[in-house]
Design an enzyme around this catalytic site. Sequence first.
Site, PDB file in Angstrom:
ATOM      1  N   GLU A   1      41.513  27.372  40.961  1.00  0.00           N
ATOM      2  CA  GLU A   1      41.648  28.837  40.947  1.00  0.00           C
ATOM      3  C   GLU A   1      40.572  29.521  40.108  1.00  0.00           C
ATOM      4  O   GLU A   1      40.821  30.576  39.529  1.00  0.00           O
ATOM      5  CB  GLU A   1      43.037  29.254  40.417  1.00  0.00           C
ATOM      6  CG  GLU A   1      44.180  28.845  41.313  1.00  0.00           C
ATOM      7  CD  GLU A   1      45.517  29.504  40.934  1.00  0.00           C
ATOM      8  OE1 GLU A   1      45.624  30.031  39.814  1.00  0.00           O
ATOM      9  OE2 GLU A   1      46.427  29.496  41.775  1.00  0.00           O
TER      10      GLU A   1
ATOM     11  N   GLU B   1      48.765  26.050  47.481  1.00  0.00           N
ATOM     12  CA  GLU B   1      49.920  26.459  46.675  1.00  0.00           C
ATOM     13  C   GLU B   1      50.691  27.539  47.404  1.00  0.00           C
ATOM     14  O   GLU B   1      50.291  28.696  47.423  1.00  0.00           O
ATOM     15  CB  GLU B   1      49.488  27.003  45.308  1.00  0.00           C
ATOM     16  CG  GLU B   1      48.996  25.947  44.380  1.00  0.00           C
ATOM     17  CD  GLU B   1      48.885  26.442  42.945  1.00  0.00           C
ATOM     18  OE1 GLU B   1      49.444  27.507  42.615  1.00  0.00           O
ATOM     19  OE2 GLU B   1      48.240  25.739  42.157  1.00  0.00           O
TER      20      GLU B   1
HETATM   21  C1  LIG Z   1      46.737  33.713  41.364  1.00  0.00           C
HETATM   22  C2  LIG Z   1      46.862  34.327  42.702  1.00  0.00           C
HETATM   23  O1  LIG Z   1      46.241  33.917  43.647  1.00  0.00           O
HETATM   24  N1  LIG Z   1      47.669  35.324  42.827  1.00  0.00           N
HETATM   25  C3  LIG Z   1      47.891  36.003  44.069  1.00  0.00           C
HETATM   26  C4  LIG Z   1      48.968  35.297  44.828  1.00  0.00           C
HETATM   27  O2  LIG Z   1      49.436  36.004  45.894  1.00  0.00           O
HETATM   28  C5  LIG Z   1      49.979  37.235  45.504  1.00  0.00           C
HETATM   29  C6  LIG Z   1      50.650  37.811  46.702  1.00  0.00           C
HETATM   30  O3  LIG Z   1      50.027  37.416  47.866  1.00  0.00           O
HETATM   31  C7  LIG Z   1      48.832  38.103  44.968  1.00  0.00           C
HETATM   32  O4  LIG Z   1      49.320  39.368  44.618  1.00  0.00           O
HETATM   33  C8  LIG Z   1      48.285  37.415  43.747  1.00  0.00           C
HETATM   34  O5  LIG Z   1      47.167  38.070  43.248  1.00  0.00           O
END
Ligand SMILES: CC(=O)N[C@H]1CO[C@H](CO)[C@@H](O)[C@@H]1O
Length: 825
Positions: A183, A252
């Site tokens: 990430e 994930e």
């Molecule tokens: C860490 C990350 O990827 N967060 C995202 C995950 O998905 C949500 C909803 O789709 C996003 O709002 C987040 O930014």
Amino acid sequence: MGFINSFFVAIIFSFFIFHANATNVTHDGRAIIIDGVHRVLISGSIHYPRSTAQASMWPDLIRKAKEGGLDTIETYVFWNAHEPVHRQYDFSGNLDLVRFIKTIQDEGLYAVLRIGPYVCAEWNYGGFPVWLHNMPGVSFRTNNDVYMNEMQNFTTLIVDMMKKENLFASQGGPIILAQIENEFGNVMGPYGEGGKEYVQWCSDMADSLGVGVPWIMCQQKDAPKPMIDTCNGFYCDEFKPNNPSSPKMWTENWTGWFKSWGGADPHRTPEDLAYAVARFYQKGGTFQNYYMYHGGTNFGRSSGGPYITTTYDYNAPLDEYGNPNQPKWGHLKQLHDVLRSMEYTLTRGDVKNIDLGNSIWATVYSTKEKSSCFLSNSDNVTDAEVRFGGTDYSVPAWSVSILPDCGDEAYNTAKVYAQTSVMVKKSNKAEDEPNSLEWEWRPENIEKTAVQGKGDHHANQIIDQKAMANDASDYLWYMTRVELANDDPLVTEKATLRVTDSGHVLHAYVNGKYIGSQWANYSSQKYVFEHEVKLNPGKNLISLLSATVGLHNYGPMFDLNVTGVLSPVELVAHKEDGKVVKDLSSQKWSYKVGLDGVANKLYETDCPSKLKWASDSIPVDRNLTWYKTTFKAPLGKAPVVVDLLGLGKGHAWVNSHSLGRYWPSYIADQHACKAEACDYRGPYSDKKCVSKCGEPTQRWYHVPRSFLKDGDNTLVLFEEFGGNPSRVQFQTVEIGTACINAHVGKKVELSCHDRPISRINFASFGDPQGVCGAFKKSECESTVDAVSILEKECVGRESCSFQVSEDKFGKAYCAVNRLAVEAIC
Ligand SMILES: CC(=O)N[C@H]1CO[C@H](CO)[C@@H](O)[C@@H]1O
Ligand SMILES: *[C@@H]1O[C@H](CO)[C@@H](O)[C@H](O)[C@H]1NC(C)=O
Ligand SMILES: *[C@@H]1O[C@H](CO)[C@@H](O)[C@H](O)[C@H]1NC(C)=O
Ligand SMILES: *[C@@H]1O[C@H](CO)[C@@H](O)[C@H](O)[C@H]1NC(C)=O
Ligand SMILES: *[C@@H]1O[C@H](CO)[C@@H](O)[C@H](O)[C@H]1NC(C)=O
Ligand SMILES: *[C@@H]1O[C@H](CO)[C@@H](O)[C@H](O)[C@H]1NC(C)=O
Ligand SMILES: *[C@@H]1O[C@H](CO)[C@@H](O)[C@H](O)[C@H]1NC(C)=O
């Protein structure tokens, strides 16, 4: 001739041995290809340190994952757990990574190894060792030699360890994919050019390790070839990889959410989770991973945040203790079975998307042999009746129907007929075990610190807790002396102590006397503690005890986040004509890391120290107090928890094994829960469908069976805030009630796991109303007595399965006939 022949035979033979074992993992733009077959892969995350290797917990979790329709298990590798001290390694107990991967292999599943070594994962410091932060010249996650050298050293160590045991698919092992970094794409902006160079370096470094399987980089839009960039999130249907030869992979898929102290219980509905998965495969995805499939427990000091709870249940398909979280587990199992039956068409077929209007889309995958269809309704309110291929289908709002042969509906994400299991806590006391535990206690010795101000380290400044404690303990004492003249306004006027804090827990003492405490929560951290103090002419001692509750694990440069007491620390005299402030920040400070009781190993079962425990007048609401008791393990095999209601905050150990931090006095935010019922329709977020507001965030703590033994076991508590241990008790977690709510035509199963069904509390075929625990009959009901049919078939047995049909339950003339059953275990 003979020599040459046998020479060739030898070559061919060794070639064959290699090939007979090796699994060839490649990919194209469509899917991961294993031994030439394009695969639909369904994976789930299980983090090995969050459960135990012993007492069969790992094999049991992995078996239940397999039974739940997974073919792959994904895990991170936890650097700070394995290398707690620079170049000193720990791969014992639940850190035995090789054994974990072999357990996956023994069940015939694949593994995805996310080495990171940064893991996020609500894990302490995101998996980075704090000693790395304390290395001179280091800068994390950028083009920095000190950092890259350590990252490469650990990554290589793990890769070599896996290779030595032949665990990569290329060697015949189960690992089909490996991950580098994690990430980083989300946060890399502030790292500038150094960040970009670092991504390229990660890719080259990983590639050079020769693992023989593809590498992935999640949420990394600029992942260089041959890295595959993948998606993380609640939904990934709109995701497109950055490279046409990378398949659409979802590393994930958040099955629920984590919990923080002060937070309520998160809950993601099975309907919405199944919808997200079905949408992903409908729109061309071929690999998805549940994060988490089993969340487990943050034992020891492993939770991050700060303020992440000890439970890491995550509302995952397997609960914290390893029980199927029903109906989520069963509803997804049915989905997996259907998706797998379509593997060939999904990975090889031509794709056609048809807009049927009103947010309804059909997707047809077709090969010469077979066609498979999806019908999705992404409207979040309106149920739809659609005509498709000459047949009428009803597709509820926010759902996907799957037609494996483009004919009958085999599955709809909103139609849940897997069993609902309501889990209960039971006492299951061993024979002779008294109703309440008998306690011993002793105070934490604060004579040297709070009273005398003696430390092991000294500096003329406030030092960050990470640098001073090196993460050896949650606790750090900051102590300084202040000499005041008789006429100092701090002596003559009203005075206060003002401490700036990074947001962890602070306890303040002046001249050996406790004056107050403060702490924060996950969403709001930095605070200023201010409290009235009585200062003497002459010497005064200020002692501050800081307790961390897990180190930051996420965000740009989260590793630089300050920890513990910060500058300034001030004494303020409140004079009539204004304030006089004395800044203590650059005075001489003494530091003492850790608790005296831990140094004396009070948590060890056979505590070797001479320190005596008292067994009379057990104190209540006394802070910095140690409690100890013995108990017998609850009977049976069901998972064990300890109910710590009545205690404040602290740390718990059973037979010297850490259960983690406890904090039952932290009550979940009263206002986080919404009045309206949880609606699965519409996009999920962690604020939606939360429950248990106004209750302790975490009252029960997992005691793995492998921590327990026959005979006497020891529980030790270090109570930081003050509490009452008299209500503490050990319990088991078991299914209390099992319910079914299914449409006619479905085959269902009712099960109490390994105990018999004792009673059918409710059964009605027709149009029963309500939910498990509160079913009601309606006027439309079959005249056949469903209760007595099920009593005959199910009571006294551990499980029973049957078809919901009019043949069995009689004619009912409702709009749609359903069966609702509530059975008591
Ligand atoms: C860490 C990350 O990827 N967060 C995202 C995950 O998905 C949500 C909803 O789709 C996003 O709002 C987040 O930014
Ligand atoms: C592995 O599979 C790929 C794609 O299916 C194929 O091109 C390649 O030749 C295979 N390699 C081996 C060693 O079998
Ligand atoms: C890691 O560094 C140590 C020296 O600190 C070295 O001995 C070891 O070989 C290195 N390991 C790898 C895998 O590079
Ligand atoms: C966290 O603390 C802040 C500040 O005290 C408060 O406003 C907020 O409601 C708290 N949040 C939770 C979830 O308790
Ligand atoms: C810690 O880091 C986060 C983001 O990385 C930032 O928002 C926050 O202000 C920092 N907190 C402190 C106390 O430094
Ligand atoms: C339903 O969808 C509409 C439009 O797409 C959106 O504005 C609304 O917020 C959604 N409602 C819920 C509960 O998600
Ligand atoms: C610690 O003990 C004192 C005195 O008994 C009490 O007033 C205080 O609330 C306790 N601190 C905490 C954090 O509970």
